[in-house]
Structure formats: structure tokens, C-alpha cells
Design an enzyme around this catalytic site. Sequence first.
Site, PDB file in Angstrom:
ATOM      1  N   ILE A  17      38.444  33.104 -26.273  1.00  0.00           N
ATOM      2  CA  ILE A  17      37.857  32.215 -26.985  1.00  0.00           C
ATOM      3  C   ILE A  17      38.396  32.853 -28.333  1.00  0.00           C
ATOM      4  CG2 ILE A  17      36.653  31.019 -28.292  1.00  0.00           C
ATOM      5  CD1 ILE A  17      35.017  30.688 -25.645  1.00  0.00           C
ATOM      6  N   ASP A  36      36.567  43.460 -32.625  1.00  0.00           N
ATOM      7  CA  ASP A  36      36.520  44.319 -31.787  1.00  0.00           C
ATOM      8  C   ASP A  36      36.432  45.422 -30.926  1.00  0.00           C
ATOM      9  OD1 ASP A  36      37.531  41.477 -28.735  1.00  0.00           O
ATOM     10  OD2 ASP A  36      37.454  43.457 -27.832  1.00  0.00           O
ATOM     11  N   ASP A  62      32.012  48.092 -33.110  1.00  0.00           N
ATOM     12  CA  ASP A  62      31.307  46.838 -31.636  1.00  0.00           C
ATOM     13  C   ASP A  62      29.735  46.267 -33.053  1.00  0.00           C
ATOM     14  OD1 ASP A  62      28.762  47.189 -30.226  1.00  0.00           O
ATOM     15  OD2 ASP A  62      28.755  48.553 -29.561  1.00  0.00           O
ATOM     16  N   VAL A  63      29.981  45.188 -32.546  1.00  0.00           N
ATOM     17  CA  VAL A  63      29.247  44.357 -33.765  1.00  0.00           C
ATOM     18  C   VAL A  63      28.353  44.188 -32.583  1.00  0.00           C
ATOM     19  CG1 VAL A  63      30.625  42.342 -33.374  1.00  0.00           C
ATOM     20  CG2 VAL A  63      29.096  42.276 -31.854  1.00  0.00           C
ATOM     21  N   ASN A  89      32.057  35.203 -32.547  1.00  0.00           N
ATOM     22  CA  ASN A  89      32.305  34.870 -30.976  1.00  0.00           C
ATOM     23  C   ASN A  89      31.665  35.662 -30.069  1.00  0.00           C
ATOM     24  OD1 ASN A  89      33.993  33.758 -29.414  1.00  0.00           O
ATOM     25  ND2 ASN A  89      35.206  35.450 -29.389  1.00  0.00           N
ATOM     26  N   SER A 141      26.424  28.770 -26.177  1.00  0.00           N
ATOM     27  CA  SER A 141      26.829  28.659 -25.132  1.00  0.00           C
ATOM     28  C   SER A 141      26.388  27.124 -24.565  1.00  0.00           C
ATOM     29  CB  SER A 141      26.944  29.263 -24.390  1.00  0.00           C
ATOM     30  OG  SER A 141      26.743  28.932 -22.367  1.00  0.00           O
ATOM     31  N   TYR A 154      20.515  35.262 -20.457  1.00  0.00           N
ATOM     32  CA  TYR A 154      21.571  34.751 -21.656  1.00  0.00           C
ATOM     33  C   TYR A 154      21.005  33.937 -22.350  1.00  0.00           C
ATOM     34  CZ  TYR A 154      25.977  32.984 -22.298  1.00  0.00           C
ATOM     35  OH  TYR A 154      27.809  33.012 -23.093  1.00  0.00           O
ATOM     36  N   LYS A 158      21.287  32.778 -26.266  1.00  0.00           N
ATOM     37  CA  LYS A 158      21.706  31.331 -26.701  1.00  0.00           C
ATOM     38  C   LYS A 158      21.272  30.764 -27.091  1.00  0.00           C
ATOM     39  CE  LYS A 158      26.380  32.669 -25.566  1.00  0.00           C
ATOM     40  NZ  LYS A 158      26.811  32.974 -27.255  1.00  0.00           N
ATOM     41  N   THR A 189      38.574  31.753 -19.721  1.00  0.00           N
ATOM     42  CA  THR A 189      38.997  33.012 -19.753  1.00  0.00           C
ATOM     43  C   THR A 189      39.092  33.605 -18.662  1.00  0.00           C
ATOM     44  OG1 THR A 189      36.536  33.293 -20.695  1.00  0.00           O
ATOM     45  CG2 THR A 189      37.631  32.410 -22.134  1.00  0.00           C
TER      46      THR A 189
HETATM   47  P1  NAP Z   1      35.906  37.706 -23.404  1.00  0.00           P
HETATM   48  O1  NAP Z   1      36.615  36.807 -22.965  1.00  0.00           O
HETATM   49  O2  NAP Z   1      35.537  38.467 -22.791  1.00  0.00           O
HETATM   50  O3  NAP Z   1      36.261  37.536 -24.920  1.00  0.00           O
HETATM   51  C1  NAP Z   1      34.867  38.410 -25.704  1.00  0.00           C
HETATM   52  C2  NAP Z   1      35.485  39.719 -26.187  1.00  0.00           C
HETATM   53  O4  NAP Z   1      35.022  40.635 -26.622  1.00  0.00           O
HETATM   54  C3  NAP Z   1      36.607  40.779 -25.600  1.00  0.00           C
HETATM   55  O5  NAP Z   1      37.804  41.210 -26.636  1.00  0.00           O
HETATM   56  C4  NAP Z   1      35.122  42.075 -25.451  1.00  0.00           C
HETATM   57  O6  NAP Z   1      36.237  43.071 -25.340  1.00  0.00           O
HETATM   58  C5  NAP Z   1      34.664  41.580 -26.528  1.00  0.00           C
HETATM   59  N1  NAP Z   1      33.207  42.246 -26.618  1.00  0.00           N
HETATM   60  C6  NAP Z   1      32.490  42.819 -25.961  1.00  0.00           C
HETATM   61  N2  NAP Z   1      31.131  42.742 -26.662  1.00  0.00           N
HETATM   62  C7  NAP Z   1      31.419  43.404 -27.847  1.00  0.00           C
HETATM   63  C8  NAP Z   1      31.412  43.899 -28.974  1.00  0.00           C
HETATM   64  N3  NAP Z   1      29.738  44.616 -28.600  1.00  0.00           N
HETATM   65  N4  NAP Z   1      31.113  44.366 -30.259  1.00  0.00           N
HETATM   66  C9  NAP Z   1      32.770  43.810 -30.732  1.00  0.00           C
HETATM   67  N5  NAP Z   1      33.440  43.399 -29.624  1.00  0.00           N
HETATM   68  C10 NAP Z   1      32.423  42.756 -28.325  1.00  0.00           C
HETATM   69  O7  NAP Z   1      34.810  37.097 -23.853  1.00  0.00           O
HETATM   70  P2  NAP Z   1      35.061  34.887 -24.348  1.00  0.00           P
HETATM   71  O8  NAP Z   1      34.400  34.407 -22.859  1.00  0.00           O
HETATM   72  O9  NAP Z   1      35.940  34.735 -24.637  1.00  0.00           O
HETATM   73  O10 NAP Z   1      33.427  34.707 -25.101  1.00  0.00           O
HETATM   74  C11 NAP Z   1      33.875  34.871 -26.004  1.00  0.00           C
HETATM   75  C12 NAP Z   1      31.964  33.945 -26.935  1.00  0.00           C
HETATM   76  O11 NAP Z   1      32.070  32.563 -25.669  1.00  0.00           O
HETATM   77  C13 NAP Z   1      30.957  34.797 -26.224  1.00  0.00           C
HETATM   78  O12 NAP Z   1      29.772  34.924 -27.419  1.00  0.00           O
HETATM   79  C14 NAP Z   1      30.745  34.061 -25.086  1.00  0.00           C
HETATM   80  O13 NAP Z   1      29.228  33.973 -24.706  1.00  0.00           O
HETATM   81  C15 NAP Z   1      31.066  32.431 -25.397  1.00  0.00           C
HETATM   82  N6  NAP Z   1      31.029  31.139 -24.408  1.00  0.00           N
HETATM   83  C16 NAP Z   1      32.094  31.906 -22.884  1.00  0.00           C
HETATM   84  C17 NAP Z   1      32.296  30.621 -23.011  1.00  0.00           C
HETATM   85  C18 NAP Z   1      33.504  30.721 -21.378  1.00  0.00           C
HETATM   86  O14 NAP Z   1      33.206  30.035 -20.091  1.00  0.00           O
HETATM   87  N7  NAP Z   1      34.363  31.681 -22.120  1.00  0.00           N
HETATM   88  C19 NAP Z   1      31.776  29.788 -21.764  1.00  0.00           C
HETATM   89  C20 NAP Z   1      30.100  29.678 -22.868  1.00  0.00           C
HETATM   90  C21 NAP Z   1      30.356  30.332 -24.040  1.00  0.00           C
HETATM   91  P3  NAP Z   1      35.494  44.291 -23.682  1.00  0.00           P
HETATM   92  O15 NAP Z   1      36.656  42.763 -23.062  1.00  0.00           O
HETATM   93  O16 NAP Z   1      36.326  44.909 -24.160  1.00  0.00           O
HETATM   94  O17 NAP Z   1      34.156  43.774 -23.173  1.00  0.00           O
END
Ligand code: NAP
Length: 252
Positions: A17, A36, A62-63, A89, A141, A154, A158, A189
Site C-alpha cells: 500500500i 522503509d 526503522d520507524v 503507513n 485497518s 493488532y 489499530k 499486497t
Molecule cells: P507490506 O506489503 O508488508 O508493506 C509494508 C512495508 O513497510 C514493507 O516494505 C515493510 O518492510 C515496511 N516496514 C515494516 N516494518 C517497518 C519498520 N519498522 N520501519 C519501516 N518500514 C517498515 O504491508 P501492507 O499490506 O502494504 O500494509 C501497509 C499498512 O496498511 C500497514 O499499516 C497495515 O497494517 C495496513 N493494512 C493493510 C491491509 C492489507 O490488507 N494489506 C489491511 C488493513 C490495513 P518488510 O517487508 O521488509 O517488513
Amino acid sequence: MKLPGEHIFVTGGAKGIGAAIVLDCAVNGAKVSFVDIDETAGKKLESELTSSGHKVSFAKADVANFEQLKSAFGALVSKLGDVTGVVNNAGVNSHADPVKMTDKEWDDFFAIDMKSIWLTAKLALPAMRKVNKGAIVNICSIHGRLTYPNFFPYGAAKSAVLGLTRNLALDEGKFNIRVNAVSPGYILTDLTKSWLKAESGREERSLSIQPSGRMGEPSEVAKVVTFLLSEKASFVSGADWAVDGGLGARSA
Ligand code: NAP
């Protein structure tokens, strides 16, 4: 062009996302910086977007680590100027057992999914307050309101993101800084795809409850984020925007 002249800072922008948000902000005329922990994916996205003419800059951070975040933020501001919009994000899932989870695991998880929103506010608000303008979007979320078995804690993190969104929206309103949340449902994703495949029949069950019969795309979340960052949302603050295809309206 919804974001001309803006500098939008995105966390976790290398993939999923976050990457869709970086792209959508860039094509809408913003300068975009992002952090990231995945340096390879971050550099790849930066180079792809820069070579298509966008002003995009990446730094590894790292955030959950304020010193790293502060140093990356400072470097990105010195390249692209003061930040006018922030998208929090970065986030990870948690499937902990409440008995077995350690203090450290708890703290590490909340540092990413919740505390990082305060940390980016500490960094970005001073410049926003000075010019009386700014927008923050926190990626929450559907779990902020309704959660699912085996997602401990989680849902708690959230829900706290929604509380932080309201606190910041009320306190920063006098500086013309708007703060909103976006709550995605199932978005396709890599993270979601691997979760869907982890248990036999999970994907079919998950699809069967979707009102529109499908899951969302990262770009469908990004479009809403861009709107909330833009002047088109000039009187929208303290709100939680569901981007879940209607799933949150379902009772069982
Ligand atoms: P994703 O595909 O895993 O992408 C998240 C990115 O953030 C990855 O590149 C990850 O790196 C990086 N990251 C993780 N921990 C970090 C840290 N401590 N500091 C900096 N970067 C970090 O996740 P996503 O599905 O796009 O989700 C993004 C957001 O949307 C999150 O907040 C998630 O809770 C929320 N969300 C997602 C969904 C869904 O269905 N996908 C639904 C509801 C909410 P690594 O891959 O190396 O860990």
C-alpha cells in the site's frame, strides 16, 4: 494534479500500500520522500519513479527507532524541503499468544504500529505549524473497529491509531493541520496474499464475505489517501475513511 507543490513523506513506502501511495502522490504532482526497512525495494522504487521524471527520494529507516527516523527525515527534508503532508503507513501484523508474548515483543510491535505515528508528528509538526498548513493520514485497518481471531494485539494497536488521529486532529486544527485515518479491509499486497495462502480454504472463505466479491488493490487505498492529503479535503479532519469494499458494514 491534486498535490502540486506539496512534499509528502510516507513511511513503509517501498512495497504494498505504501508504494502505491508514493506513486499516486508523485503522479499527482507532489515531491515524495519515503522511508522503509527494505533498502533494496526502496532504492528500486526510487530509481523507477525518478527515471520517469518524478521527484522521489528514499532513505532507509526503522520507524520504531527515533534516532534513525530523525536522521532519515532530516536528510529527506534537506533534499526536498519542508514536509507538508505525512502518511503513516508502516505497519506489521501480529498473531501473538497473550500468554507467551514477551514484554519486548509487545513493545517492538507497538513501536511500529502505534508509537511511530507520534514520532513522525514530532518531526513534521514544527514546520507545518510555522506555515499554518499540513495534512497527516494514518493508515489504520478494519481491525481498528472489528478484529479477527488470532490477531492479538493488532486490533488494540489499530484502535489506538484512531485515538491518536482524533487527538492530533483536535490539537492541530488551530494550525490548519488536518489529521485523518484510512482503514483498509482486505487489500491484495504480498502480506495479504501470503496470509490468504497460509491456511487451506482461507482465501475462498475470505472472498465469500466480500460484498463486492473481490478484495481491494493498493491503488484503491492510495487514491483515497491522496484525496485526504489534498485541498479537495479542506474541511475533512478527525475522520476514519473505510476503504474495505463495504466489508465493515457486515455483521456476520
Ligand atoms: P507490506 O506489503 O508488508 O508493506 C509494508 C512495508 O513497510 C514493507 O516494505 C515493510 O518492510 C515496511 N516496514 C515494516 N516494518 C517497518 C519498520 N519498522 N520501519 C519501516 N518500514 C517498515 O504491508 P501492507 O499490506 O502494504 O500494509 C501497509 C499498512 O496498511 C500497514 O499499516 C497495515 O497494517 C495496513 N493494512 C493493510 C491491509 C492489507 O490488507 N494489506 C489491511 C488493513 C490495513 P518488510 O517487508 O521488509 O517488513
